[in-house]
Structure formats: structure tokens, C-alpha cells
Motif scaffolding. Structure first.
Motif, mmCIF file in Angstrom:
data_model
loop_
_atom_site.group_PDB
_atom_site.id
_atom_site.type_symbol
_atom_site.label_atom_id
_atom_site.label_comp_id
_atom_site.label_asym_id
_atom_site.label_seq_id
_atom_site.Cartn_x
_atom_site.Cartn_y
_atom_site.Cartn_z
ATOM 1 N N HIS A 106 -4.154 -3.419 4.120
ATOM 2 C CA HIS A 106 -3.163 -4.394 3.650
ATOM 3 C C HIS A 106 -2.521 -5.000 4.888
ATOM 4 C CE1 HIS A 106 -3.360 -2.626 -0.447
ATOM 5 N NE2 HIS A 106 -3.637 -1.524 0.234
ATOM 6 N N LEU A 158 3.876 7.176 -3.596
ATOM 7 C CA LEU A 158 3.513 5.770 -3.384
ATOM 8 C C LEU A 158 4.724 4.847 -3.524
ATOM 9 C CD1 LEU A 158 1.486 3.424 -3.057
ATOM 10 C CD2 LEU A 158 0.885 3.695 -5.477
ATOM 11 N N PHE A 206 7.134 4.584 -0.592
ATOM 12 C CA PHE A 206 6.572 3.739 0.468
ATOM 13 C C PHE A 206 6.664 2.259 0.097
ATOM 14 C CE2 PHE A 206 2.600 1.285 0.894
ATOM 15 C CZ PHE A 206 2.794 0.814 2.182
ATOM 16 N N LEU A 207 6.289 1.932 -1.136
ATOM 17 C CA LEU A 207 6.270 0.524 -1.553
ATOM 18 C C LEU A 207 7.657 -0.109 -1.405
ATOM 19 C CD1 LEU A 207 3.953 0.745 -4.719
ATOM 20 C CD2 LEU A 207 3.374 -0.341 -2.525
ATOM 21 N N TYR A 248 7.942 -1.026 2.206
ATOM 22 C CA TYR A 248 6.888 -2.018 2.500
ATOM 23 C C TYR A 248 7.291 -3.418 2.009
ATOM 24 C CZ TYR A 248 2.096 -3.883 1.273
ATOM 25 O OH TYR A 248 0.960 -4.620 1.079
ATOM 26 N N ASP A 266 -3.384 -3.837 -6.422
ATOM 27 C CA ASP A 266 -2.668 -2.783 -5.701
ATOM 28 C C ASP A 266 -1.271 -2.587 -6.273
ATOM 29 O OD1 ASP A 266 -1.373 -5.024 -4.703
ATOM 30 O OD2 ASP A 266 -1.808 -4.625 -2.600
ATOM 31 N N SER A 267 -0.400 -1.930 -5.526
ATOM 32 C CA SER A 267 0.966 -1.563 -5.924
ATOM 33 C C SER A 267 0.965 -0.362 -6.891
ATOM 34 C CB SER A 267 1.716 -2.780 -6.478
ATOM 35 O OG SER A 267 3.114 -2.558 -6.369
ATOM 36 N N HIS A 280 -7.700 -0.913 -6.443
ATOM 37 C CA HIS A 280 -7.204 0.441 -6.197
ATOM 38 C C HIS A 280 -7.318 1.225 -7.501
ATOM 39 C CE1 HIS A 280 -5.532 -1.321 -2.618
ATOM 40 N NE2 HIS A 280 -4.812 -0.254 -2.294
ATOM 41 N N GLU A 314 -5.805 6.734 -6.854
ATOM 42 C CA GLU A 314 -4.987 7.145 -5.705
ATOM 43 C C GLU A 314 -3.948 8.137 -6.254
ATOM 44 O OE1 GLU A 314 -2.455 4.070 -4.066
ATOM 45 O OE2 GLU A 314 -2.136 5.160 -2.183
ATOM 46 N N HIS A 349 -9.490 3.767 -2.575
ATOM 47 C CA HIS A 349 -9.084 5.177 -2.706
ATOM 48 C C HIS A 349 -10.129 5.950 -3.529
ATOM 49 C CE1 HIS A 349 -5.303 4.836 -0.589
ATOM 50 N NE2 HIS A 349 -4.897 3.872 -1.390
ATOM 51 N N SER A 407 -3.136 7.962 4.926
ATOM 52 C CA SER A 407 -2.320 7.423 3.845
ATOM 53 C C SER A 407 -2.115 8.479 2.761
ATOM 54 C CB SER A 407 -3.005 6.184 3.248
ATOM 55 O OG SER A 407 -2.439 5.835 2.007
ATOM 56 N N LEU A 412 1.573 9.833 1.723
ATOM 57 C CA LEU A 412 2.105 9.525 0.385
ATOM 58 C C LEU A 412 1.984 10.718 -0.555
ATOM 59 C CD1 LEU A 412 1.039 5.804 -0.141
ATOM 60 C CD2 LEU A 412 3.072 6.776 0.946
ATOM 61 N N ASP A 438 -5.533 1.631 5.400
ATOM 62 C CA ASP A 438 -4.604 1.263 4.321
ATOM 63 C C ASP A 438 -3.393 0.476 4.851
ATOM 64 O OD1 ASP A 438 -3.874 1.112 1.656
ATOM 65 O OD2 ASP A 438 -3.326 3.216 1.425
ATOM 66 N N ASP A 439 -2.363 1.175 5.307
ATOM 67 C CA ASP A 439 -1.158 0.534 5.864
ATOM 68 C C ASP A 439 -0.829 1.234 7.186
ATOM 69 O OD1 ASP A 439 -0.199 -1.167 3.406
ATOM 70 O OD2 ASP A 439 -0.685 0.814 2.614
HETATM 71 N N1 HPA Z 1 -1.511 1.760 -2.730
HETATM 72 C C1 HPA Z 1 -1.171 0.838 -3.620
HETATM 73 N N2 HPA Z 1 -0.642 -0.328 -3.280
HETATM 74 C C2 HPA Z 1 -0.468 -0.593 -1.994
HETATM 75 C C3 HPA Z 1 -0.804 0.314 -1.025
HETATM 76 C C4 HPA Z 1 -1.361 1.558 -1.410
HETATM 77 O O1 HPA Z 1 -1.684 2.444 -0.596
HETATM 78 N N3 HPA Z 1 -0.508 -0.268 0.168
HETATM 79 C C5 HPA Z 1 -0.018 -1.487 -0.091
HETATM 80 N N4 HPA Z 1 0.023 -1.691 -1.408
#
Ligand code: HPA
Ligand code: ZN
Length: 335
Positions: free
Chosen positions: A16, A54, A57-58, A61, A166-167, A194, A197, A218, A245, A249, A275-276
Motif C-alpha cells: 500500500h 488491524l 493500525f488503520l 494509517y 482492503d481496510s 485482501h 488476514e 494475505h 505485518s 497486527l 504490506d505497509d
Molecule cells: N489490511 C487491510 N487493509 C489495509 C492494510 C492491511 O494490511 N494496509 C492498508 N490497508
């Protein structure tokens, strides 16, 4: 293994671009755009990089994206990634971006796309990396919102090769996005999503059956379903795994407990991705290095993983052949 991981020619398929914003660049762009951040110093910002899942983190992000305003911001972020990817031995990169997250902040789609695309246009010349752009849609938003953005991308003839999903995964199953993926497929775009995950193995199955995706991002929870694993092996569906990742997470407890070795020995088509990387402790080279240290992977294993990444990419067959040739030369040099 004789040579450092940078010399292993590889493709990165799960990345991403907004997840490559390093704290230093976040502060630089905040200053450039006169934006006041909730965590305005490197020290206070870095303290936020402890995640419990997750969603935790989001939250950070999406908040950090506030510093991305102009085409130059998006281009600088993309070039910074390509430079680091080059230092990880990446020779081909398929890069996701989150158009909805920027449009929702009032940034024009053309600003986002033109900024990223301008850096990608010279990535072969500048970094020796061929690149493709994938528009990823936020599964915690509506399908209507995604369809609207997809139509806008098609209308502006955005240089995208595919779409992703994603997300926040749990509670937002693939079945929510059947029309989106149908439309993208009809428009000639490549399809990935995705799945597995944090979400259950059934989301992996549904992404294949209902959305027609060619790759799964994933997919680690697929190992919980023996019948699904059998299918993924038989069809050699690519799974773009991101070890650091998953640990950061807490999708897996520790690197030692990561299912990737088990997935490899089951014959699944897996590859290693970051990933990030600005959030999870390293770029793709660091992901390989951590796994080599943990599992003592030999040259043959590295060749399998790099080969999977190249073959699973959406690159042209000529580019794939070129990179597979480089990989064969790497392999021969390992003795
Ligand atoms: N998972 C889902 N959405 C995301 C991720 C992730 O690892 N990274 C950025 N958006
Ligand atoms: Zn991802």
C-alpha cells in the motif's frame, strides 16, 4: 545462502503506497502543507506505532494521510518507496493506493493518480523497477462509493492495471462487492482482494467464487480449512503473504508461529511482501531477512518464493521471462 537478499531478484505484489509514508516524511509534508498533526514530533509520532489489531493500525494509517495534499506529495512518497524497494532487490512492484481515503478528505482523484503515476512513469529508468498501479477499495465503505470512484478512474483513463479490496475485513465480506468486481473485470482490469488476514477462510473462498479474483492478498487463515488449501494448491492461486505485518497486527503471535513455512510445504503459491513497510518494521528485504533468520531458509526456498512473486505478477510475459532469467542467474551463482 551466499549473497545478501538484495541480490535476489523479486517482485513485490502486496504494497500500500500510503503505508510507505515514513514518520520523517510525514513531518516534512506536514510542514510543507501547514498541517498540524495530533503527534507533531518524531518522538510522539513513533510512540503511536504499537498495534493491537488491524483496526488500531488503520486508525493511524488514515490519520497520517492528512499530510498528502499535492501531486508532488504523492510523487515524493512514491519515489521514496521505489528507492527503498530498490534497496530490497525489488525488480517489479504492483502498488495499491486507496482513492476513497483521499477523495473523502477533499483531494481530487486526478491529484492522487497523477502524482503517483508521475513517479511510476520513470521507475524503470530511475530505479530499474517496472511497476503497475492497483486501485484498492475500502471494504468498510459502501459498494456504491467504490463504483463511483471506479467509474471516475475509468473516465479519466487512469493508468491502473487492476483493483483490490482492503481496510477492515471482519464484517465486510467479499459478497458486498460483487458488482464492483464484475464491472472492473468487464473493463479489462486485473482482480485481487485482501482475504483471510483477520477474516475467516470462507472470505478467501468467496473472493475466488463471487469476485473472480486472480490473487488473494494475505490468505494466511486459509490454512485453517483443509479443503480450501487443497483447492488453492490445485489452482495455484497466488497468496501475497506479509510476515512482519501479520506479527505487528497480531494476526499471528510471533514470527516463529507464522504459517508461511507450512504453506510452502503444502505446495501453496506463496510470496513475501511488505504490506505497509513504514508501519510494520521493514521493507520486503527486511521481511525476507527476518524469515531467513527464523527459519534458516536455503537458496532453493528463496528461489521458489521469488519465482512465485514474478510468475504471480501482472507483468507482461516478456518482463516475467526477463526477471525469471535474472533469478536463474542468481540461483546458479549460489552454487
Ligand atoms: N489490511 C487491510 N487493509 C489495509 C492494510 C492491511 O494490511 N494496509 C492498508 N490497508
Ligand atoms: Zn494489505
Amino acid at each position: 545462502m551466499k549473497s545478501p537478499i538484495i541480490q535476489l531478484p523479486k517482485a513485490e505484489l502486496h504494497l500500500h503506497i500510503e503505508g510507505t509514508l515514513e514518520p520523517e516524511l510525514i513531518l516534512e509534508l506536514a510542514a510543507r502543507n501547514n498541517i498540524t498533526l495530533p503527534f507533531p514530533t518524531l518522538e510522539t509520532l513513533r510512540e503511536q506505532y504499537e498495534f493491537s489489531d488491524l483496526q488500531s493500525f488503520l486508525n493511524l494509517y488514515y490519520a497520517n494521510m492528512a499530510v498528502l495534499i499535492t501531486e508532488a506529495d504523492f510523487a515524493d512518497m512514491t519515489r521514496a518507496y521505489l528507492r527503498r524497494a530498490q534497496a530490497s532487490g525489488v525488480r517489479h512492484a504492483e502498488i495499491m493506493f486507496d482513492p476513497q481515503a483521499h477523495v473523502a478528505r477533499g483531494v481530487a482523484l486526478t491529484t492522487v493518480v497523477n502524482g503517483i503515476a508521475s513517479a511510476l512513469a520513470s521507475s524503470v529508468a530511475d530505479f530499474g523497477i517496472s511497476a503497475g498501479l492497483i486501485a484498492a477499495f475500502l471494504r468498510d465503505e459502501s459498494e456504491e462509493s467504490a463504483l463511483e470512484i471506479l467509474e471516475a478512474l475509468l473516465t479519466m483513463d487512469a493508468p491502473i492495471i487492476g483493483i483490490g479490496l482492503d481496510s477492515a475485513e471482519v464484517g465486510n465480506p467479499p459478497s458486498k462487492f460483487i458488482r464492483l468486481f464484475k464491472r472492473a473485470g468487464e473493463a479489462g482490469l486485473r482482480l485481487t482482494a485482501h482475504a483471510g488476514e483477520e477474516g475467516p477462510p470462507s472470505y478467501v473462498e468467496d473472493a475466488l467464487n463471487l469476485l473472480g479474483v486472480e490473487r488473494i492478498d494475505h490468505g494466511i487463515r486459509a490454512v485453517e480449512d483443509r479443503i480450501l488449501v487443497k483447492r488453492l494448491v490445485a489452482e495455484q492461486i497466488p497468496l501475497t503473504v506479509c510476515p512482519l505485518s501479520n506479527v505487528r497486527l497480531r494476526a499471528v503471535d510471533t514470527l516463529a508461529a507464522h504459517p508461511l513455512p507450512q504453506m510452502l510445504s503444502a505446495g501453496l503459491n506463496v510470496c513475501v511482501n511488505s504490506d505497509d513497510p513504514a508501519y510494520f518494521g521493514g521493507y520486503v528485504g527486511a521481511n525476507f531477512d527476518a524469515m531467513v533468520a527464523e527459519f534458516q531458509w536455503d537458496a532453493a526456498t528463496l528461489e521458489t518464493l521469488a519465482g512465485n512473486s514474478i510468475r504471480s505478477s501482472f507483468a507482461s510475459s516478456a518482463r516475467k521471462d526477463e526477471l525469471l532469467g535474472e533469478l536463474a542467474a542468481w540461483s546458479a551463482a549460489q552454487g
